[in-house]
Design a protein around this motif. Structure first.
Motif, PDB file in Angstrom:
ATOM      1  N   ARG A 122       7.307   9.599  -0.614  1.00 53.31           N
ATOM      2  CA  ARG A 122       7.291  10.912   0.314  1.00 53.31           C
ATOM      3  C   ARG A 122       6.359  10.643   1.125  1.00 53.31           C
ATOM      4  O   ARG A 122       5.060   9.975   0.962  1.00 53.31           O
ATOM      5  N   SER A 123       6.403  11.342   2.180  1.00 50.78           N
ATOM      6  CA  SER A 123       5.288  11.259   3.592  1.00 50.78           C
ATOM      7  C   SER A 123       4.431  12.105   3.041  1.00 50.78           C
ATOM      8  O   SER A 123       2.972  11.724   3.335  1.00 50.78           O
ATOM      9  N   ARG A 124       4.575  13.227   2.359  1.00 49.07           N
ATOM     10  CA  ARG A 124       3.531  14.198   2.109  1.00 49.07           C
ATOM     11  C   ARG A 124       4.095  15.076   0.809  1.00 49.07           C
ATOM     12  O   ARG A 124       4.948  15.587   0.755  1.00 49.07           O
ATOM     13  N   GLU A 125       2.977  14.981  -0.190  1.00 49.07           N
ATOM     14  CA  GLU A 125       3.296  15.846  -1.359  1.00 49.07           C
ATOM     15  C   GLU A 125       3.090  17.159  -1.254  1.00 49.07           C
ATOM     16  O   GLU A 125       2.062  17.606  -0.209  1.00 49.07           O
ATOM     17  N   VAL A 126       3.481  18.286  -2.191  1.00 47.85           N
ATOM     18  CA  VAL A 126       2.983  19.612  -1.856  1.00 47.85           C
ATOM     19  C   VAL A 126       1.513  19.708  -2.010  1.00 47.85           C
ATOM     20  O   VAL A 126       1.178  19.125  -3.230  1.00 47.85           O
ATOM     21  N   GLY A 127       0.831  20.254  -1.332  1.00 44.81           N
ATOM     22  CA  GLY A 127      -0.573  20.413  -1.502  1.00 44.81           C
ATOM     23  C   GLY A 127      -1.390  19.352  -1.054  1.00 44.81           C
ATOM     24  O   GLY A 127      -2.810  19.547  -1.162  1.00 44.81           O
ATOM     25  N   GLN A 128      -0.825  18.465  -0.517  1.00 45.92           N
ATOM     26  CA  GLN A 128      -1.577  17.243  -0.154  1.00 45.92           C
ATOM     27  C   GLN A 128      -2.343  17.321   1.381  1.00 45.92           C
ATOM     28  O   GLN A 128      -1.612  18.137   2.148  1.00 45.92           O
ATOM     29  N   SER A 129      -3.485  17.103   1.496  1.00 45.07           N
ATOM     30  CA  SER A 129      -4.088  17.210   2.667  1.00 45.07           C
ATOM     31  C   SER A 129      -3.552  16.397   3.665  1.00 45.07           C
ATOM     32  O   SER A 129      -3.021  15.536   3.626  1.00 45.07           O
ATOM     33  N   TYR A 130      -3.559  16.986   4.947  1.00 47.72           N
ATOM     34  CA  TYR A 130      -3.204  16.541   6.152  1.00 47.72           C
ATOM     35  C   TYR A 130      -3.992  15.076   6.492  1.00 47.72           C
ATOM     36  O   TYR A 130      -3.348  14.086   6.927  1.00 47.72           O
ATOM     37  N   LEU A 131      -5.123  14.797   6.078  1.00 46.42           N
ATOM     38  CA  LEU A 131      -5.936  13.794   6.378  1.00 46.42           C
ATOM     39  C   LEU A 131      -5.414  12.783   5.637  1.00 46.42           C
ATOM     40  O   LEU A 131      -4.941  11.365   6.155  1.00 46.42           O
ATOM     41  N   THR A 132      -5.161  13.096   4.456  1.00 47.28           N
ATOM     42  CA  THR A 132      -4.755  11.660   3.553  1.00 47.28           C
ATOM     43  C   THR A 132      -3.170  11.519   3.871  1.00 47.28           C
ATOM     44  O   THR A 132      -2.466  10.391   3.255  1.00 47.28           O
ATOM     45  N   SER A 133      -2.435  12.575   4.114  1.00 47.47           N
ATOM     46  CA  SER A 133      -1.025  12.266   4.265  1.00 47.47           C
ATOM     47  C   SER A 133      -0.658  11.174   5.504  1.00 47.47           C
ATOM     48  O   SER A 133       0.406  10.814   5.618  1.00 47.47           O
ATOM     49  N   VAL A 134      -1.455  11.064   6.264  1.00 49.76           N
ATOM     50  CA  VAL A 134      -1.418  10.005   7.536  1.00 49.76           C
ATOM     51  C   VAL A 134      -1.096   8.693   6.755  1.00 49.76           C
ATOM     52  O   VAL A 134      -0.387   8.259   7.324  1.00 49.76           O
ATOM     53  N   TRP A 135      -1.989   8.253   5.840  1.00 53.54           N
ATOM     54  CA  TRP A 135      -1.753   7.027   5.102  1.00 53.54           C
ATOM     55  C   TRP A 135      -0.713   6.968   4.495  1.00 53.54           C
ATOM     56  O   TRP A 135       0.373   6.050   4.331  1.00 53.54           O
ATOM     57  N   THR A 136      -0.212   8.123   3.643  1.00 51.65           N
ATOM     58  CA  THR A 136       0.989   7.922   2.801  1.00 51.65           C
ATOM     59  C   THR A 136       2.259   8.280   3.826  1.00 51.65           C
ATOM     60  O   THR A 136       3.461   7.571   3.366  1.00 51.65           O
ATOM     61  N   THR A 137       2.084   8.601   5.091  1.00 53.88           N
ATOM     62  CA  THR A 137       3.318   8.663   5.813  1.00 53.88           C
ATOM     63  C   THR A 137       3.661   7.250   6.505  1.00 53.88           C
ATOM     64  O   THR A 137       4.777   6.817   6.453  1.00 53.88           O
ATOM     65  N   ILE A 139       2.880   4.654   4.726  1.00 49.51           N
ATOM     66  CA  ILE A 139       3.558   4.068   3.678  1.00 49.51           C
ATOM     67  C   ILE A 139       5.103   4.283   3.574  1.00 49.51           C
ATOM     68  O   ILE A 139       5.891   3.469   3.313  1.00 49.51           O
ATOM     69  N   ALA A 140       5.477   5.692   3.616  1.00 44.08           N
ATOM     70  CA  ALA A 140       6.622   6.133   3.501  1.00 44.08           C
ATOM     71  C   ALA A 140       7.568   5.519   4.442  1.00 44.08           C
ATOM     72  O   ALA A 140       8.563   5.230   4.203  1.00 44.08           O
ATOM     73  N   THR A 141       7.088   5.300   5.553  1.00 39.79           N
ATOM     74  CA  THR A 141       7.628   4.877   6.794  1.00 39.79           C
ATOM     75  C   THR A 141       8.270   3.400   6.567  1.00 39.79           C
ATOM     76  O   THR A 141       9.362   2.950   6.987  1.00 39.79           O
ATOM     77  N   ALA A 142       7.215   2.730   6.147  1.00 38.62           N
ATOM     78  CA  ALA A 142       7.326   1.251   6.207  1.00 38.62           C
ATOM     79  C   ALA A 142       8.340   0.915   4.848  1.00 38.62           C
ATOM     80  O   ALA A 142       9.517   0.227   4.929  1.00 38.62           O
ATOM     81  N   HIS A 143       8.093   1.825   3.760  1.00 38.40           N
ATOM     82  CA  HIS A 143       9.409   1.736   2.657  1.00 38.40           C
ATOM     83  C   HIS A 143      10.745   1.974   3.031  1.00 38.40           C
ATOM     84  O   HIS A 143      11.524   1.576   2.736  1.00 38.40           O
ATOM     85  N   ALA A 144      10.721   3.144   4.023  1.00 36.03           N
ATOM     86  CA  ALA A 144      12.023   3.607   4.616  1.00 36.03           C
ATOM     87  C   ALA A 144      12.674   2.335   5.410  1.00 36.03           C
ATOM     88  O   ALA A 144      13.984   2.208   5.392  1.00 36.03           O
ATOM     89  N   LEU A 145      11.789   1.891   6.255  1.00 36.40           N
ATOM     90  CA  LEU A 145      12.263   0.733   7.035  1.00 36.40           C
ATOM     91  C   LEU A 145      12.798  -0.433   6.240  1.00 36.40           C
ATOM     92  O   LEU A 145      13.961  -0.902   6.377  1.00 36.40           O
ATOM     93  N   TRP A 146      12.215  -0.609   5.101  1.00 27.74           N
ATOM     94  CA  TRP A 146      12.463  -1.819   3.905  1.00 27.74           C
ATOM     95  C   TRP A 146      13.946  -1.372   3.334  1.00 27.74           C
ATOM     96  O   TRP A 146      15.055  -2.233   3.445  1.00 27.74           O
TER      97      TRP A 146
END
Length: 233
Positions: A122-137, A139-146
């Motif tokens: 997921r790019s962002r989990e429910v309740g996750q801060s927007y700051l940390t969601s930059v990194w998870t986004t 990762i999620a984009t790279a995974h989606a590309l793969w």
């Protein structure tokens, strides 16, 4: 004299750069317009062959609606089928596997030959801060590309979960650069009566979906490029 030659060379280089950039941007714009134009056409295949199909599942009602839609799908036509759900959503994949198991019992064809089940970050989990969601986004984009490189689907079916947005965006990018043409079919959730979901709004406004379906007539009045299909549940 040397300074004059250098000045002339700089002017020529600048003109060449401007011309090159202008031509490049024009070609890119033409390609984007062509992809958008062709994306609005119905799916047509020159031969009655099976189409690699990516099915995006979402938690809760999204999966129930999608499985109900799949019950009337031409299974031989849309095969193999690749089910994708969020990494934290095990229930959706279990329901999809149960559907494929029932089909295997009817046809006698092993599930492994007709379906695969995958999870995506997921790019962002429910309740996750927007700051940390930059990194998870990222990762999620790279995974989606793969995943898109691995599957290279010809058809994508989705109905609203946020996990479909990066997959559809990558599919649209693949169209632009000529890697793979994936026809994207988006069916807005029946729960959306007066306005589109965020996922649906993005795919509609950015014209990423080849065919966009809604289940309520009032949505058709607001979004005229959509197709009204009535309630599918």
């Amino acid at each position: 004299m040397v300074n004059g030659n250098c000045c002339c060379f700089s002017i020529l280089a600048s003109k060449f750069t401007v011309t090159f950039v202008t031509i490049s941007l024009t070609l890119i714009l033409i390609r984007v317009l062509y992809v958008i134009y062709r994306s609005g056409k119905p799916l047509r295949s020159k031969a009655p062959r099976a189409l690699r199909t990516l099915i995006v599942l979402g938690s809760g009602g999204h999966t129930a609606e999608m499985l109900n839609l799949l019950s009337v799908l031409q299974k031989e036509r849309y095969s193999p089928r690749f089910y994708v759900a969020a990494a934290t959503d095990n229930m959706s994949l279990q329901k999809a596997r149960a559907l494929e198991d029932s089909l295997a019992d009817e046809t006698g064809v092993k599930v492994e030959e007709t379906a695969q089940f995958m999870q995506i970050y997921r790019s962002r989990e429910v309740g996750q801060s927007y700051l940390t969601s930059v990194w998870t986004t990222l990762i999620a984009t790279a995974h989606a590309l793969w995943i898109m490189f691995k599957i290279r689907p010809q058809v994508i079916l989705c109905n609203g979960p946020g996990t479909c947005v990066p997959l559809c965006a990558i599919a649209f990018f693949f169209k632009l650069v000529g890697i793979r043409w994936s026809s994207i079919f988006y069916v807005e959730s029946i729960a959306r009566v007066r306005r589109l979901s965020l996922s649906g709004l993005l795919l509609y406004k950015l014209r990423m979906a080849d065919q966009f379906f809604v289940q309520w007539p009032q949505l058709l009045r607001q979004y005229p490029r959509a197709h009204y299909v009535g309630c599918l549940m």
